[in-house]
Design a protein around this motif. Structure first.
Motif, mmCIF file in Angstrom:
data_model
loop_
_atom_site.group_PDB
_atom_site.id
_atom_site.type_symbol
_atom_site.label_atom_id
_atom_site.label_comp_id
_atom_site.label_asym_id
_atom_site.label_seq_id
_atom_site.Cartn_x
_atom_site.Cartn_y
_atom_site.Cartn_z
ATOM 1 N N CYS A 183 3.694 -2.467 -7.641
ATOM 2 C CA CYS A 183 4.561 -3.325 -8.454
ATOM 3 C C CYS A 183 5.936 -2.667 -8.569
ATOM 4 C CB CYS A 183 3.956 -3.546 -9.827
ATOM 5 S SG CYS A 183 2.313 -4.293 -9.776
ATOM 6 N N CYS A 205 7.891 -3.275 -0.158
ATOM 7 C CA CYS A 205 6.493 -3.659 0.094
ATOM 8 C C CYS A 205 6.113 -3.471 1.573
ATOM 9 C CB CYS A 205 6.242 -5.112 -0.324
ATOM 10 S SG CYS A 205 6.355 -5.389 -2.097
ATOM 11 N N ASN A 227 4.309 2.145 -6.770
ATOM 12 C CA ASN A 227 5.353 1.240 -7.256
ATOM 13 C C ASN A 227 6.714 1.525 -6.616
ATOM 14 O OD1 ASN A 227 3.439 0.119 -8.893
ATOM 15 N ND2 ASN A 227 4.166 1.075 -10.790
ATOM 16 N N GLY A 234 7.006 -9.917 -9.742
ATOM 17 C CA GLY A 234 5.622 -9.768 -9.319
ATOM 18 C C GLY A 234 5.409 -8.554 -8.448
ATOM 19 N N CYS A 235 4.137 -8.330 -8.144
ATOM 20 C CA CYS A 235 3.762 -7.161 -7.359
ATOM 21 C C CYS A 235 3.709 -7.523 -5.874
ATOM 22 C CB CYS A 235 2.400 -6.650 -7.830
ATOM 23 S SG CYS A 235 2.366 -6.213 -9.587
ATOM 24 N N CYS A 236 3.568 -6.521 -5.037
ATOM 25 C CA CYS A 236 3.451 -6.763 -3.598
ATOM 26 C C CYS A 236 2.164 -7.524 -3.301
ATOM 27 C CB CYS A 236 3.449 -5.442 -2.832
ATOM 28 S SG CYS A 236 4.933 -4.445 -3.087
ATOM 29 N N GLN A 296 -2.546 -2.070 -7.117
ATOM 30 C CA GLN A 296 -1.415 -2.936 -6.763
ATOM 31 C C GLN A 296 -0.156 -2.090 -6.676
ATOM 32 O OE1 GLN A 296 -1.833 -5.939 -9.994
ATOM 33 N NE2 GLN A 296 -1.261 -7.446 -8.442
#
Lengths: 320, 314
Positions: free
Chosen positions: B167, B254, B249, B173-175, B165
């Motif tokens: 983040c 994103c 990250n 929140g994460c992408c 992920q």
């Protein structure tokens, strides 16, 4: 890539023989012994005679001219003696280009003082420190341009005990006494300091599974104060342990203008608490907690303080 | 041995050794002609990439480099650290290490060298400027791009994870909503003017190199490719793990691509937790992710693959 275990005890190097025992005392003063004529010597090395002309001449006298005296009753007595003397003179001349005076063991004073304001303001938020206690330990002074476990295999000076320093006091306060070898600038065998390694009261010995506080240390950094915004006033009471990330390593390394360690030298650690706070996001911190600002391990604020002490704002080393 | 000689012979030998000429020092050296061939050698991490198994346990990312441009020159040698240096007769050049064989490519030769020990080898990875030339496979567009911005490196590639992920800090929140297969491209334009030298060989730790009598020696200016993923600054011995999660990250928008400009905006403490990363002993102070990349690039130059060089950021 060549991961290799390094060995750097954070304990005092042996105060006497055996010398050069084949073990690697990274960062520790090495070959540390009351030597010939009260000077440091390094008998484990083949070039010791070149480094210590007094010892060299003594041996020349014993083996060269002594032989001459034993043969004094023969008609050609003087020839062997002359021969021996000349041989030693010849060897001395060969070694001449490499000769340097031996370094003497000395002690020096170590002080600390604070520099800059004990506060940081960002917009409407101000963090004011009323206490900043920094533990410093295992200071190694190095000749290399970058202090590291590999490049600084033999320290030229050290102060090992953990000492708690008031990082808000602008007055230079004596915090201890270091030991080392007297330096010299220029010429062959230049003995100049260019960098240092230090820890903050936490050590990680190669034989240990994890880092641990050094004897006498309670924390690496203890900050007390307040964080004030337009609408809130919160207490700050943070204790951090700043540890090496691998066994055998120091926690921080600093470089400085080349300096010579002399008998009357004073090393001053200049501490900049405002710079430690510079990477904190005060508005974000004020949202964490009510009466007291929390500092979770590995949070950005915690990492910012650690990274300031280890990279952007470690103590500045000043020599006088 | 000397005691078996006649007195006259021994006396003569002693006088010869003790002569004023000898007192002046200096060792005689063979004047035979030798040659040093200089190669530019990319680490296999650049040409072959870095597999998941070569990263820190649990990191989960692999790395491939599509383009690894570096400006290089001059390369210089000297009899010892204080002696006048000879520079390789070669313009400052941009090479693409991703297109260079891992065994290295010859970039020039020093001829007519005295046999014996040469105590200094060094090279520079400068900021590109007017007059820099393109090496094999490097287009004029990149020469212009690097010259216009004074770049030392253009590094392009991709990190991939079978289950990962992105983040970015400061984002809710994460992408990705959950972990899954993900790739992130990176395109990093970096100035990184660095002087490497004196360099020492990995075997024995002696500075410089030896030129054999009537022979040739190969000198490799080696560039490592994995330092940007290190968790501490290598200081001599590389006691490190590789981690790429920080780069994933750093994709603040994103978009699927990380650029150097994005790194400038990220405080280092947001990407590099203190329990995993150490900034101790880094060549430059680190306060942003950009600083971290820059300081690691300052450590990439080596000699004969793994030999250490003194590194001076310029």
């Amino acid at each position: 890539m060549k991961p290799t275990a390094a060995n750097r005890p954070v304990v005092r190097a042996p105060a006497g023989p055996p010398l050069n025992d084949g073990h690697r005392h990274q960062g520790a003063l090495k070959h540390w012994a009351p030597g010939y004529a009260g000077q440091v010597k390094d008998l484990g090395r083949p070039w010791v005679l070149a480094k210590h002309p007094a010892l060299f001449l003594k041996r020349a006298a014993v083996f060269g001219f002594g032989r001459a005296r034993r043969r004094a009753s023969t008609a050609r007595a003087s020839a062997p003696g002359l021969r021996g003397g000349l041989l030693w003179l010849a060897l001395l001349s060969l070694a001449g280009g490499c000769t340097e005076s031996p370094a003497e063991r000395i002690t020096f004073e170590v002080r600390a003082r604070s520099e800059g304001p004990p506060a940081l303001t960002q917009g409407e938020a101000t963090l004011t420190l009323t206490r900043a206690a920094l533990t410093v330990s295992a200071i190694y002074l190095c000749a290399s341009s970058t202090a590291s476990i590999d490049l600084c295999s033999e320290a030229r000076g050290e102060m090992l005990p953990a000492v708690v320093v008031d990082a808000l006091d602008p007055n230079p306060i004596r915090i201890g006494e270091g030991e080392g070898f007297e330096g010299r600038r220029g010429g062959q065998g230049d003995r100049v300091l260019r960098s240092a390694q230090l820890s903050y009261g936490v050590q990680w010995l190669l034989t240990a599974a994890r880092p641990a506080l050094a004897p006498g240390a309670q924390a690496s950094l203890h900050l007390e104060g307040s964080l004030e915004t337009a609408t809130t006033l919160q207490r700050v009471n943070w204790r951090l342990e700043v540890a090496p990330t691998a066994p055998g390593r120091s926690t921080a390394a600093v470089t400085f203008a080349p300096a010579v360690l002399r008998r009357d030298a004073v090393l001053t650690l200049v501490l900049t608490p405002a710079a430690w706070l510079a990477q904190l996001d005060l508005a974000s911190l004020a949202e964490r907690g009510e009466d007291e600002v929390a500092l979770e391990p590995d949070s950005p604020a915690h990492s910012a303080l650690v990274q300031a002490l280890t990279s952007s704002a470690p103590p500045r080393f000043e020599f006088r | 041995m000397i005691s078996t000689l006649g007195h006259r012979t021994t006396l003569t030998l002693s006088l010869m050794l003790a002569s004023p000429t000898n007192l002046l020092g200096g060792c005689s050296s063979d004047t035979s002609s030798g040659r040093a061939t200089v190669i530019l050698e990319p680490e296999s991490t650049i040409t072959d990439g870095i597999r998941v198994a070569e990263m820190a346990p649990g990191d989960g990312w692999s790395v491939t480099f599509e383009r690894y441009l570096v400006a290089l020159g001059p390369v210089s040698i000297g009899r010892d650290a204080g002696a006048p240096r000879r520079e390789l007769d070669k313009e400052v050049t941009i090479y693409d290490l991703a297109q260079t064989p891992s065994s290295g490519d010859e970039i020039g030769r020093f001829d007519g060298l005295e046999a014996g020990r040469w105590g200094y080898f060094g090279f520079r990875t400068p900021a590109a400027s007017e007059g820099i030339v393109a090496g094999p496979g490097v287009s004029a567009d990149f020469v212009e791009r690097m010259t216009a911005s004074g770049l030392t490196y253009v590094i392009e590639g991709e990190i991939s994870a079978a289950s990962g992920q992105r983040c970015p800090p400061g984002r809710d929140g994460c992408c990705e909503a959950s972990e899954g297969a993900v790739s992130v491209r990176f395109s990093l334009d970096m100035p990184n003017d660095t002087e490497y030298g004196p360099c020492e060989s990995d075997e024995g730790g002696l500075e410089g190199f030896a030129v054999p009598q009537n022979g040739s020696v190969t000198l490799a200016a080696s560039i490592h490719g994995d330092h940007m993923f290190f968790d501490s600054c290598p200081e001599g011995i590389e006691l490190v793990d590789r981690r790429a999660q920080w780069l994933a990250n750093a994709d603040l928008d994103c978009s699927g691509e990380v650029t150097a400009d994005e790194l400038r905006d990220i405080p280092a403490s947001d990407l590099f937790p203190a329990s995993l990363y150490s900034f101790a002993g880094c060549p430059i102070p680190v306060t942003t992710a950009y600083d971290w990349l820059k300081t690691q690039l300052h450590t990439q130059g080596h000699f004969q693959s793994e030999g250490e060089c003194t590194k001076t950021p310029l």
